[in-house]
Design a protein around this motif. Structure first.
Motif, PDB file in Angstrom:
ATOM      1  N   LEU A  47       0.863  -1.191   0.000  1.00 36.96           N
ATOM      2  CA  LEU A  47       0.000   0.000   0.000  1.00 36.96           C
ATOM      3  C   LEU A  47       0.890   1.229   0.000  1.00 36.96           C
ATOM      4  N   VAL A  48       0.694   2.092  -0.987  1.00 37.29           N
ATOM      5  CA  VAL A  48       1.612   3.219  -1.142  1.00 37.29           C
ATOM      6  C   VAL A  48       0.932   4.552  -0.875  1.00 37.29           C
ATOM      7  N   HIS A  49       1.594   5.399  -0.095  1.00 41.95           N
ATOM      8  CA  HIS A  49       1.184   6.796   0.036  1.00 41.95           C
ATOM      9  C   HIS A  49       2.350   7.667  -0.408  1.00 41.95           C
ATOM     10  N   GLU A  50       2.054   8.664  -1.221  1.00 34.65           N
ATOM     11  CA  GLU A  50       3.121   9.571  -1.666  1.00 34.65           C
ATOM     12  C   GLU A  50       2.983  10.888  -0.905  1.00 34.65           C
ATOM     13  N   ASN A  51       4.083  11.346  -0.334  1.00 28.33           N
ATOM     14  CA  ASN A  51       4.052  12.614   0.411  1.00 28.33           C
ATOM     15  C   ASN A  51       3.526  13.768  -0.440  1.00 28.33           C
ATOM     16  N   ASP A  52       3.912  13.798  -1.706  1.00 28.68           N
ATOM     17  CA  ASP A  52       3.440  14.880  -2.584  1.00 28.68           C
ATOM     18  C   ASP A  52       1.923  14.895  -2.676  1.00 28.68           C
ATOM     19  N   THR A  53       1.335  13.730  -2.872  1.00 27.75           N
ATOM     20  CA  THR A  53      -0.122  13.633  -2.987  1.00 27.75           C
ATOM     21  C   THR A  53      -0.794  14.064  -1.700  1.00 27.75           C
ATOM     22  N   VAL A  54      -0.315  13.508  -0.600  1.00 29.65           N
ATOM     23  CA  VAL A  54      -0.956  13.811   0.682  1.00 29.65           C
ATOM     24  C   VAL A  54      -0.776  15.289   1.030  1.00 29.65           C
ATOM     25  N   HIS A  55       0.371  15.817   0.683  1.00 28.56           N
ATOM     26  CA  HIS A  55       0.615  17.241   0.917  1.00 28.56           C
ATOM     27  C   HIS A  55      -0.387  18.082   0.145  1.00 28.56           C
TER      28      HIS A  55
ATOM     29  N   ASP B 154       0.263  16.775  10.101  1.00 28.51           N
ATOM     30  CA  ASP B 154      -0.921  16.866   9.236  1.00 28.51           C
ATOM     31  C   ASP B 154      -0.888  15.790   8.163  1.00 28.51           C
ATOM     32  N   VAL B 155       0.269  15.646   7.533  1.00 30.52           N
ATOM     33  CA  VAL B 155       0.416  14.638   6.483  1.00 30.52           C
ATOM     34  C   VAL B 155       0.121  13.251   7.045  1.00 30.52           C
ATOM     35  N   ASN B 156       0.696  12.986   8.208  1.00 27.26           N
ATOM     36  CA  ASN B 156       0.515  11.665   8.804  1.00 27.26           C
ATOM     37  C   ASN B 156      -0.938  11.383   9.159  1.00 27.26           C
ATOM     38  N   ARG B 157      -1.639  12.420   9.584  1.00 28.53           N
ATOM     39  CA  ARG B 157      -3.046  12.207   9.953  1.00 28.53           C
ATOM     40  C   ARG B 157      -3.913  11.879   8.739  1.00 28.53           C
ATOM     41  N   VAL B 158      -3.585  12.455   7.600  1.00 31.23           N
ATOM     42  CA  VAL B 158      -4.347  12.119   6.381  1.00 31.23           C
ATOM     43  C   VAL B 158      -4.097  10.662   6.009  1.00 31.23           C
ATOM     44  N   ILE B 159      -2.831  10.250   6.067  1.00 24.56           N
ATOM     45  CA  ILE B 159      -2.500   8.857   5.753  1.00 24.56           C
ATOM     46  C   ILE B 159      -3.245   7.934   6.707  1.00 24.56           C
ATOM     47  N   ALA B 160      -3.239   8.297   7.990  1.00 25.29           N
ATOM     48  CA  ALA B 160      -3.902   7.463   8.994  1.00 25.29           C
ATOM     49  C   ALA B 160      -5.404   7.379   8.723  1.00 25.29           C
ATOM     50  N   HIS B 161      -5.988   8.491   8.317  1.00 26.33           N
ATOM     51  CA  HIS B 161      -7.420   8.510   7.996  1.00 26.33           C
ATOM     52  C   HIS B 161      -7.714   7.533   6.856  1.00 26.33           C
ATOM     53  N   GLN B 162      -6.906   7.580   5.816  1.00 30.43           N
ATOM     54  CA  GLN B 162      -7.139   6.694   4.679  1.00 30.43           C
ATOM     55  C   GLN B 162      -6.944   5.231   5.060  1.00 30.43           C
ATOM     56  N   LEU B 163      -5.890   4.962   5.844  1.00 33.80           N
ATOM     57  CA  LEU B 163      -5.649   3.578   6.256  1.00 33.80           C
ATOM     58  C   LEU B 163      -6.774   3.084   7.154  1.00 33.80           C
ATOM     59  N   GLY B 164      -7.196   3.952   8.045  1.00 37.49           N
ATOM     60  CA  GLY B 164      -8.291   3.586   8.944  1.00 37.49           C
ATOM     61  C   GLY B 164      -9.543   3.239   8.160  1.00 37.49           C
ATOM     62  N   ALA B 165      -9.789   4.019   7.107  1.00 45.00           N
ATOM     63  CA  ALA B 165     -10.982   3.776   6.294  1.00 45.00           C
ATOM     64  C   ALA B 165     -10.932   2.405   5.632  1.00 45.00           C
ATOM     65  N   VAL B 166      -9.735   1.904   5.422  1.00 42.45           N
ATOM     66  CA  VAL B 166      -9.597   0.578   4.806  1.00 42.45           C
ATOM     67  C   VAL B 166      -9.665  -0.529   5.849  1.00 42.45           C
ATOM     68  N   LEU B 167      -9.028  -0.269   6.999  1.00 43.08           N
ATOM     69  CA  LEU B 167      -8.823  -1.367   7.945  1.00 43.08           C
ATOM     70  C   LEU B 167      -9.870  -1.510   9.044  1.00 43.08           C
ATOM     71  N   GLN B 168     -10.698  -0.490   9.232  1.00 40.14           N
ATOM     72  CA  GLN B 168     -11.741  -0.631  10.238  1.00 40.14           C
ATOM     73  C   GLN B 168     -12.736  -1.696   9.768  1.00 40.14           C
ATOM     74  N   PRO B 169     -13.537  -2.224  10.697  1.00 38.12           N
ATOM     75  CA  PRO B 169     -14.407  -3.349  10.329  1.00 38.12           C
ATOM     76  C   PRO B 169     -15.330  -3.015   9.156  1.00 38.12           C
ATOM     77  N   ALA B 170     -15.535  -4.001   8.304  1.00 36.55           N
ATOM     78  CA  ALA B 170     -16.435  -3.821   7.172  1.00 36.55           C
ATOM     79  C   ALA B 170     -17.087  -5.152   6.853  1.00 36.55           C
ATOM     80  N   LEU B 171     -18.244  -5.063   6.168  1.00 36.29           N
ATOM     81  CA  LEU B 171     -18.937  -6.268   5.725  1.00 36.29           C
ATOM     82  C   LEU B 171     -18.480  -6.544   4.319  1.00 36.29           C
ATOM     83  N   THR B 172     -17.961  -7.739   4.094  1.00 39.30           N
ATOM     84  CA  THR B 172     -17.470  -8.071   2.756  1.00 39.30           C
ATOM     85  C   THR B 172     -18.323  -9.177   2.175  1.00 39.30           C
ATOM     86  N   THR B 173     -18.102  -9.510   0.924  1.00 41.17           N
ATOM     87  CA  THR B 173     -18.920 -10.556   0.311  1.00 41.17           C
ATOM     88  C   THR B 173     -18.695 -11.880   1.009  1.00 41.17           C
TER      89      THR B 173
END
Lengths: 458, 482
Positions: free
Chosen positions: A195-203, A219-238
């Protein structure tokens, strides 16, 4: 099922800390019980007194960052890192991948393995391991690669995902391209998904979407954390049959990485806005989903300045992709500039969280024109949902893609590293610690292979 | 005189050798104490202090070393001071800094080196070899993890230059894995030591071969900066008074009382050292360790001469006058007024550049300024984005932020050419040569080897310079068979 996170180097430890903060804050007692308990079980070990201790190992070759992260966590009052879960030395890796991989890694292998083992043993069931690191420095990249290798040897049947932060293109570390090339080439053979995050993009997200005037690494780190959290928090999958999935890393990897040659994953989340504005905004699904789809198609990194000119090809033009069919994205130069070129995907995973998820219309993401012809859209596209709003956003959508989106940045990285290698600059610093010119050439070859593979998607 | 500072994992060891080195070193220790006192309000001996100081309780019988977390008892500098004359070292021992050193850290003799590199390097070098190694070992033993040695000396004299470079090669022999960073004060053309060109060139060979990084500093640049600041503070413009403790030439707030003649200049160099080590001592969002400096700034082993610039030079006392914009600080770092070496980097080629920022500065400020300055700075083709950056949260005393720039730039070539010319003028006439050749171990070949080494170094820089402005195409990439 639990995820054990291994935080490596300054970046890995800083981002990791933000991630635990986000998921802890998100799964608070006001939330639905099952979401909360699955999330907590996934990321934290609960002591008898009910304290939350992160399932994490903190590794760095110098002590300051770990100390800072542990203190911050302890001061939050909501969660802490384990007292016995960290490892540091007195002296860093000097931004030298060879120092990290050939010297520090092997030297401390036993101690590091023991730390991970301890965390793993505390899990009732291990869902997988996530290593978080940057590719530009010496510890995250070098020690991180070595540790990933050890994890692969020690836990051959577990899912291992690497979360990598790529540095700013205009430089944080002069030898960052060497360190990045060596890291990526080695990880490709070890990791299940990258999983890749680019500093330029997040900036850019911080500047243009969050309207921050003075952007800090926090600030940069918090955006990355938000995106990762959105992926890794519980979800219903097929596969989870109406319950929250217990196997997030495994399902992520199997949804997106269908072929070992294609492991690079990028992610986007909509919406992203200043936190003060969230309460005043109304959310509906169609708009954000439309944006997210076009972001994918046009390879736009954020929900602003999306290029709507880029269209999916008609059936007859199916073979034209981001590189105009030629090999080597970005090298011909012209390919990426033409307006009609779009970003071809191998696989996509869409994760919806919040109100009315069941009524969200996602058919646009199953369009065969988005994908290569190898997989049917049914296999190439996966959808996860959670009715619980994530991190204060009433509705949010995250797209994790295995596509050509990272082709250009990867190619730039290899091109710059290769130019530097051609003059043999800095090579003596790596040779000093055990990496030879041959090793460099092997890594370059591996990555050219990856670039070629992604370029020729059709 | 040079001072070696041993830097351990998070500590450094300072070696000062010779008169200049010890004077600078003395300022360094004074300002280091001041800086730590400013930041450390609790009186607890912490990591940051431990990088430069040991904590000793002399009441304890075992020699008294105290670990972290305890109260500060007696701070002892991690240093070795060497001089072949007693004057400066004695002065230190009689002054307020005497508590900071103990006798085991000192090595002195009485007669000096007579401004003769050979006497320093060969004669004293042999006589005192054992003792020097012994003292270094003892100092190193007190360190849990020795990260680097700082050597401070001057090039033009006899002890600093000769014995100093001897110490340098001893450091390499005895501690090959520990980084060696040398701060060398180069003589100006008007230097009153006639043989300074000989001493400097002989020392250069040693520096090129045995140092990991050299930070050259020119006396004339220091003089210019001092004058600029004095002019500013004497100018008497209302509202433009300088905060006394903020100027980089000031020792105000330190232990030393009245200022001595070279103090102002020496304070500048001391500030340089404080800034280089700041990120190793204090926290920040993007740390820059000392070994990262060598890694990022030295693309080829011998090309390790780094041009330093420091900004700001002072802070205005009147707090209602808005502080100079942050961006101005970055621009200043690339202006010749702030360089500690008289050279012209903008007209030469940058091989690499490091920016160490202290204080309340964020990554967006850093990025904005790099974007802004890049177009006017010529970088070598294979390192177009050759920036190494560090952000340390703790600013220096008296400032809200500061910046140290270290540039590996081919402009040092002109300094070396200058030196070569002055050397050749003397050597052609064999002036004063006999003083050197009389010394046991010294031969004519030492001179010819030294000048050859310097010439080939200049040639290497010249070679890189020749690529400037040329459009170098990308190297052809590997092709993969499909």
């Amino acid at each position: 099922m639990s995820v054990v996170t291994v935080q490596l180097g300054q970046c890995g430890n800083q981002v990791g800390h933000e991630l635990f903060d986000v998921v802890c804050g998100d799964a608070h007692d006001g939330q639905r019980r099952s979401y909360c308990s699955v999330s907590r079980e996934r990321f934290f070990h609960q002591t008898e007194r009910g304290d939350l201790v992160a399932r994490a190992v903190l590794i760095d070759m110098e002590p300051k960052v770990i100390k800072h992260s542990m203190n911050k966590a302890a001061n939050s009052g909501r969660w802490t890192y384990g007292d016995d879960a960290h490892f540091s030395q007195k002296q860093g890796s000097g931004n030298n991948w060879a120092n990290g991989f050939c010297v520090h890694g092997p030297r401390h292998e036993a101690a590091l393995e023991e730390l991970v083992r301890r965390q793993v043993e505390r899990c009732d069931r291990l869902s997988g391991l996530m290593a978080m690191m940057s590719v530009a420095g010496g510890t995250g990249s070098g020690v991180g690669t070595y540790v990933t290798q050890c994890l692969r040897d020690t836990f051959p049947k577990s899912f291992i995902v690497n979360q990598l932060t790529w540095p700013y293109g205009t430089g944080e570390v002069i030898v960052q391209n060497y360190n990045s090339v060596l890291t990526l080439a080695h990880l490709y053979g070890l990791s299940d998904a990258i999983l890749v995050h680019e500093n330029d993009t997040v900036h850019g997200i911080c500047a243009r979407l969050l309207n921050l005037k003075h952007i800090s690494f926090g600030d940069v780190n918090r955006v990355i954390a938000h995106q990762l959290g959105a992926v890794l928090q519980p979800a219903l999958t097929t596969d989870s049959h109406g319950l929250y999935s217990r196997n997030p890393l495994g399902e992520l990897a199997s949804a997106l990485v269908c072929h070992p040659e294609y492991k690079l994953l990028s992610m986007s989340t909509v919406p992203q806005m200043p936190s003060a504005s969230i309460a005043y905004s109304t959310f509906s699904w169609p708009g954000p989903l439309r944006h997210l789809r076009q972001m994918l198609v046009s390879n736009s990194k954020m929900e602003e300045g999306i290029d709507w000119q880029v269209r999916l090809p008609a059936a007859s033009e199916r073979s034209r992709s981001l590189t105009g069919g030629g090999r080597g994205g970005g090298r011909g130069g012209g390919g990426a500039a033409a307006a009609a070129i779009f970003n071809r995907s191998l696989a996509n995973l869409l994760i919806l969280r919040g109100k009315d998820v069941y009524s969200a219309e996602t058919g646009g993401f199953e369009d065969p024109a988005l994908f290569t012809s190898w997989l049917s859209p049914r296999d190439a596209f996966s959808l996860w949902k959670s009715p619980v709003p994530f991190n204060k956003y009433e509705k949010s959508a995250t797209l994790v893609s295995n596509s050509q989106a990272l082709l250009r940045p990867l190619d730039d990285m290899v091109r710059k590293a290769w130019n530097m290698f051609a003059s043999r600059a800095y090579i003596h610093q790596y040779v000093k610690f055990g990496i030879s010119e041959e090793d460099f050439l092997d890594s370059f070859t591996s990555l050219e292979q990856v670039i070629s593979s992604y370029s020729q998607l059709s | 005189m040079t001072q070696s500072v041993v830097v351990q994992g998070d500590t450094s060891l300072c070696s000062a050798v010779g008169q200049c080195g010890n004077q600078v070193g003395c300022r360094f220790w004074d300002l280091a104490l001041r800086e730590h006192a400013h930041v450390n309000k609790t009186g607890v001996y912490d990591d940051a202090l431990s990088s430069f100081f040991r904590n000793v309780d002399s009441r304890k019988s075992d020699g008294g070393a105290c670990g972290f977390g305890g109260r500060i008892q007696h701070l002892k500098a991690r240093a070795v001071l060497v001089d072949m004359e007693e004057g400066v070292v004695n002065e230190i021992l009689q002054g307020p800094l005497s508590e900071v050193f103990d006798s085991t850290q000192l090595l002195t003799d009485v007669s000096g080196s007579g401004n003769n590199w050979a006497v320093g390097h060969m004669s004293y070098g042999s006589v005192y070899r054992e003792q020097i190694v012994d003292k270094l070992r003892k100092a190193a033993e007190h360190c849990d993890c020795l990260q680097c040695f700082f050597l401070i000396h001057s090039m033009g004299g006899g002890t600093g230059s000769g014995l100093g470079t001897r110490v340098l090669s001893l450091l390499e022999e005895e501690f090959p894995e520990v980084c060696r960073i040398v701060t060398s004060v180069y003589p100006s053309p008007e230097d009153d030591v006639i043989t300074s060109p000989y001493n400097s060139v002989l020392a250069m060979k040693e520096l090129s071969e045995h140092a990991d990084c050299v930070i050259p500093v020119e006396n004339q640049s220091l003089v210019d900066i001092v004058n600029k600041i004095k002019h500013m503070s004497d100018g008497g413009k209302p509202g433009l008074t300088i905060r006394k403790d903020s100027s980089i030439i000031s020792g105000q707030g330190g232990l030393r009382g009245a200022e001595k003649p070279f103090d102002a200049m020496n304070n500048i160099v001391a500030n340089l050292l404080l800034n280089i080590t700041s990120s190793a001592r204090f926290e920040g969002s993007l740390n820059m360790d000392l070994n990262e400096i060598a890694m990022n700034l030295v693309p080829f082993p011998r090309l390790h001469y780094l041009v330093p610039s420091l900004t700001p030079l002072y802070t205005l006392a009147d707090v209602s006058v808005p502080t100079r914009r942050l961006d101005q600080m970055f621009s200043d770092a690339f202006s010749k007024d702030h360089q500690l070496l008289r050279a012209n980097p903008k007209h030469s080629l940058y091989l690499a550049c490091a920016l160490m920022v202290r204080g309340n500065v964020q990554v967006s400020d850093l990025r904005r300024n790099i974007e802004r300055l890049r177009p006017s700075l010529p970088f070598v083709s294979w390192n177009q984005e050759g920036w190494k950056t560090g952000l340390c949260s703790v600013p220096p005393v008296g400032h809200s932020h500061s910046l140290l720039a270290l540039a590996n730039n081919t402009c040092v070539k002109s300094t070396f050419l200058d030196l070569k010319e002055r050397f050749t003028k003397l050597y052609r006439k064999k002036a004063h040569l006999h003083h050197y050749l009389h010394v046991e171990g010294m031969e004519q070949s030492c001179f010819s080897e030294a000048i050859t080494s310097l010439s080939s170094l200049i040639e290497e820089y010249h070679h890189l310079d020749a690529t400037k402005g040329k459009l170098i195409p990308d190297a052809p990439r590997l092709s993969i068979a499909r």
